[in-house]
Design a protein around this motif. Structure first.
Motif, short mmCIF file in Angstrom:
data_model
loop_
_atom_site.label_atom_id
_atom_site.label_comp_id
_atom_site.label_asym_id
_atom_site.label_seq_id
_atom_site.Cartn_x
_atom_site.Cartn_y
_atom_site.Cartn_z
N SER A 295 71.18 10.09 33.43
CA SER A 295 71.18 8.80 34.15
C SER A 295 72.27 7.90 33.59
CB SER A 295 69.81 8.12 34.05
OG SER A 295 69.61 7.58 32.75
N GLY A 296 72.54 8.02 32.31
CA GLY A 296 73.63 7.26 31.70
C GLY A 296 74.96 7.67 32.29
N TYR A 297 75.08 8.97 32.54
CA TYR A 297 76.31 9.47 33.16
C TYR A 297 76.50 8.84 34.55
CZ TYR A 297 79.69 12.04 35.58
OH TYR A 297 80.80 12.30 36.31
N GLU A 298 75.41 8.73 35.31
CA GLU A 298 75.52 8.14 36.65
C GLU A 298 75.95 6.67 36.57
OE1 GLU A 298 75.40 9.46 39.63
OE2 GLU A 298 75.01 11.46 38.83
N CYS A 299 75.56 6.02 35.49
CA CYS A 299 75.86 4.60 35.34
C CYS A 299 77.32 4.38 34.93
CB CYS A 299 74.93 3.99 34.30
SG CYS A 299 75.11 2.23 34.13
N ILE A 300 77.73 5.07 33.89
CA ILE A 300 79.11 4.91 33.38
C ILE A 300 79.73 6.31 33.33
CG2 ILE A 300 80.56 3.90 31.57
CD1 ILE A 300 78.27 2.20 30.64
N PRO A 301 80.09 6.87 34.50
CA PRO A 301 80.50 8.27 34.53
C PRO A 301 81.81 8.53 33.78
CG PRO A 301 80.67 7.27 36.71
CD PRO A 301 80.02 6.27 35.83
N HIS A 302 81.88 9.73 33.23
CA HIS A 302 82.98 10.16 32.36
C HIS A 302 83.90 11.10 33.14
CE1 HIS A 302 84.77 12.43 29.00
NE2 HIS A 302 84.47 11.38 28.25
N ALA A 303 85.12 11.24 32.62
CA ALA A 303 86.09 12.12 33.27
C ALA A 303 85.63 13.57 33.29
CB ALA A 303 87.43 12.00 32.55
N ILE A 304 84.85 13.98 32.28
CA ILE A 304 84.31 15.35 32.30
C ILE A 304 83.09 15.29 33.20
CG2 ILE A 304 83.30 17.22 30.93
CD1 ILE A 304 84.91 16.10 28.56
N SER A 305 83.24 15.86 34.40
CA SER A 305 82.30 15.54 35.45
C SER A 305 81.98 16.77 36.29
CB SER A 305 82.93 14.44 36.31
OG SER A 305 82.07 14.00 37.30
N ASP A 306 81.32 16.53 37.42
CA ASP A 306 81.13 17.60 38.40
C ASP A 306 82.22 17.47 39.45
OD1 ASP A 306 80.43 15.40 39.87
OD2 ASP A 306 78.28 15.74 39.71
N GLU A 307 82.03 18.17 40.58
CA GLU A 307 83.11 18.18 41.59
C GLU A 307 83.40 16.80 42.19
OE1 GLU A 307 79.28 18.99 43.56
OE2 GLU A 307 80.26 19.81 41.79
N ARG A 308 82.45 15.86 42.09
CA ARG A 308 82.68 14.52 42.66
C ARG A 308 83.50 13.64 41.72
NH1 ARG A 308 77.35 11.74 44.38
NH2 ARG A 308 78.86 10.22 45.09
N GLY A 309 83.56 14.04 40.46
CA GLY A 309 84.29 13.21 39.50
C GLY A 309 83.55 11.90 39.24
N PRO A 310 84.16 11.04 38.42
CA PRO A 310 83.48 9.79 38.07
C PRO A 310 83.63 8.70 39.14
CG PRO A 310 85.55 9.96 36.88
CD PRO A 310 85.44 11.21 37.70
N PHE A 311 84.10 9.07 40.32
CA PHE A 311 84.51 8.05 41.30
C PHE A 311 83.42 7.71 42.31
CE2 PHE A 311 87.97 11.13 40.42
CZ PHE A 311 88.59 10.39 39.43
N GLY A 312 83.18 6.44 42.50
CA GLY A 312 82.37 5.96 43.63
C GLY A 312 81.01 6.62 43.80
N ARG A 313 80.31 6.90 42.74
CA ARG A 313 79.05 7.64 42.87
C ARG A 313 77.92 6.78 43.41
NH1 ARG A 313 79.76 12.57 39.63
NH2 ARG A 313 77.54 13.00 39.75
N ASN A 314 78.15 5.47 43.49
CA ASN A 314 77.09 4.58 43.96
C ASN A 314 77.26 4.22 45.43
OD1 ASN A 314 74.75 3.19 43.32
ND2 ASN A 314 75.79 1.36 42.59
N ILE A 315 78.26 4.82 46.06
CA ILE A 315 78.65 4.38 47.41
C ILE A 315 77.56 4.67 48.45
CG2 ILE A 315 80.23 5.01 49.30
CD1 ILE A 315 82.50 4.84 47.31
N GLU A 316 77.07 5.90 48.48
CA GLU A 316 76.10 6.26 49.53
C GLU A 316 74.84 5.43 49.43
OE1 GLU A 316 76.30 7.62 52.37
OE2 GLU A 316 78.39 7.80 51.76
#
Ligand SMILES: Cc1cc2nc3c(=O)[nH]c(=O)nc-3n(C[C@H](O)[C@H](O)[C@H](O)COP(=O)(O)O)c2cc1C
Ligand code: SF4
Length: 443
Positions: A295-316
């Motif tokens: 959950s911390g990752y979702e809040c302040i995502p890191h460059a080491i990520s999944d295919e979505r990367g740390p970008f705009g994960r709160n958009i949907e």
């Protein structure tokens, strides 16, 4: 948090210089970091817990307005949090902290408490887990922390009686200091988020059902709204998704956001995750940090990520919550933050009804002048956040937060202010021709 307050929680030169530097880049608004509403020593956390803090906060507001030529609105985030202890040395836990129960004595086969403690301390983990309760096991391995569900403790039971007044008085101080509004901190791992959480199983009417969970947050909004003037904004930051097993989902967040909007909120800022529930186990002697688990990752995502990367994960999630608010006839502005570092993405978010305001934290730390550079056609000079979370590491240790893209640069230039460790500069340097224009406006 930037962890730059003076030892007593007041605004000093470090806090002034940090926000002044950000304001030179003229963002639409600055939300001054989470500031404590209780008048208790809180280390270098900024505080708004007594009228004596108003003078320093007014200086801060004036500095932001002057540095931004009055272009930047000023809000302050106000926060309550519960106590958390460091993970104990197991020897001390068994000798000093564990409150012995008959179950322990029975399991250890002796009524002599000194023996019980010694035998417990000698047990292998798999056997110990059988003897300790779930909360004792957590306290031993993660460090004890207060929870809103600990209603056997009077101070926790009575939180709903005290918090509306504490938040309302803090908001009045923000108004007296000249802020445009407050952001009530209902997100991440803090008290109000814990009331809203699906894990709030309180049985006294302040938890359990969704109605029970939202009751105190609504009371706080009403008390705060009533205490301040009509022209002063009262918004809150909440989670679009707790991102933990069994936590609040987007569907529940929609219901909560609607109730908070109906209670009279002026804006709703959405974050996600950042919970203690799934935080990584801290080392002995350190405290758990809510941004270390999934959950911390979702809040302040890191460059080491999944295919979505740390970008705009709160958009949907933001788009769904905003759309539901509009269907309910609520037109309060919605702020969406998380992994936004380009105007292109920000504009797409605004055009596609994700939000009304785009929030950004790390990109402003990486380059407080990024908007100003783009305005001047110097977008190529922007220092883009690399999402390696060096700044988050400093936050975790409550050290003055700086960015690795600039904090070792030109340390010997005149008037450079250094962090307490003497190795890092505290403010982003001025480097390009565009920056020179920014520098000229420095008050
Ligand atoms: C060093 C640091 C300090 C932060 N302090 C706060 C804070 O005081 N209040 C808050 O709600 N969020 C805080 N956050 C979280 C950010 O507001 C934001 O939600 C998160 O970093 C994701 O957005 P970003 O990708 O734009 O950085 C902090 C984040 C970092 C890295
Ligand atoms: S330290 Fe890293 S993650 Fe933090 S703002 Fe700078 S570049 Fe971004």
């Amino acid at each position: 948090m930037s962890w730059r307050a003076e030892a007593d929680g007041s605004v000093g030169q470090d806090t002034l210089a940090w926000y002044e530097r950000i304001a030179l880049g003229r963002p639409g608004a600055i939300v001054i970091e989470a500031s404590g509403i209780r008048d208790i020593p809180s280390g270098p956390l900024l505080r708004i817990s007594d009228d004596r803090f108003i003078e320093g906060l007014s200086r801060l507001v004036r500095a932001i307005r002057a540095a931004s030529d009055g272009q930047t609105r000023v809000f302050i985030q106000i926060i309550d949090f519960l106590a958390i202890r460091r993970r104990p040395d197991p020897r001390r836990y068994f000798s000093d902290f564990l409150v012995l129960r008959d179950e322990h004595r029975k399991a250890m086969g002796t009524g002599d408490d000194t023996d019980v403690r010694a035998r417990l301390a000698a047990l292998p983990p798999e056997e110990l887990r059988e003897v300790l309760s779930a909360s004792e096991w957590r306290d031993l391995n993660w460090g004890a922390r207060e929870r809103v569900t600990d209603i056997a403790q009077a101070a926790i039971r009575d939180l709903p009686l005290h918090l509306p007044g504490l938040f309302a008085r803090a908001a009045c101080r923000a108004e007296a200091a000249g802020c445009d509004g407050v952001e009530l901190h209902y997100a991440h791992a803090y008290t109000m988020a814990s009331f809203l959480s699906a894990t709030n199983t309180r049985t006294d009417g302040w938890g359990g059902s969704l109605e029970g969970r939202v009751r105190l947050p609504v009371d706080v909004i009403r008390a705060t709204r009533q205490a301040v003037g009509d022209g002063f904004s009262v918004g809150c930051r909440m989670l679009s998704d707790e991102c933990i097993e069994g936590g609040t989902t987007v569907e529940e967040a929609i219901w909560i956001a609607t109730r908070l909007g109906e209670a009279g909120l002026d804006f709703l800022s959405l974050s996600r995750g950042g919970k203690f529930d799934d935080a990584a186990q801290p080392k002995i002697g350190e405290a758990a940090y809510p941004y270390t688990g999934p959950s911390g990752y979702e809040c302040i995502p890191h460059a080491i990520s999944d295919e979505r990367g740390p970008f705009g994960r709160n958009i949907e999630a933001s788009r769904r919550i905003r759309s539901a608010l509009r269907v309910a006839g609520l037109d309060l502005p919605v702020v969406c933050a998380g992994g936004v570092h380009s105007l292109d993405r920000a504009e797409r978010m605004l055009r596609s009804d994700v939000c009304d305001i785009v929030g950004s934290a790390r990109q402003f730390m990486a380059d407080p002048d990024w908007l100003e550079k783009i305005r001047k056609g110097e977008g190529g000079c922007v220092r883009v956040c690399t999402y390696t979370n060096y700044c988050e590491g400093l936050d975790q240790k409550h050290k003055q937060v700086t960015c690795r893209l600039w904090d070792r640069e030109r340390l010997d230039a005149p008037n450079v202010r250094l962090a307490a460790d003497g190795k890092r500069r505290l403010e982003c340097p001025v480097v390009t021709s565009g920056d020179q224009a920014v520098n000229d406006r420095r008050p």
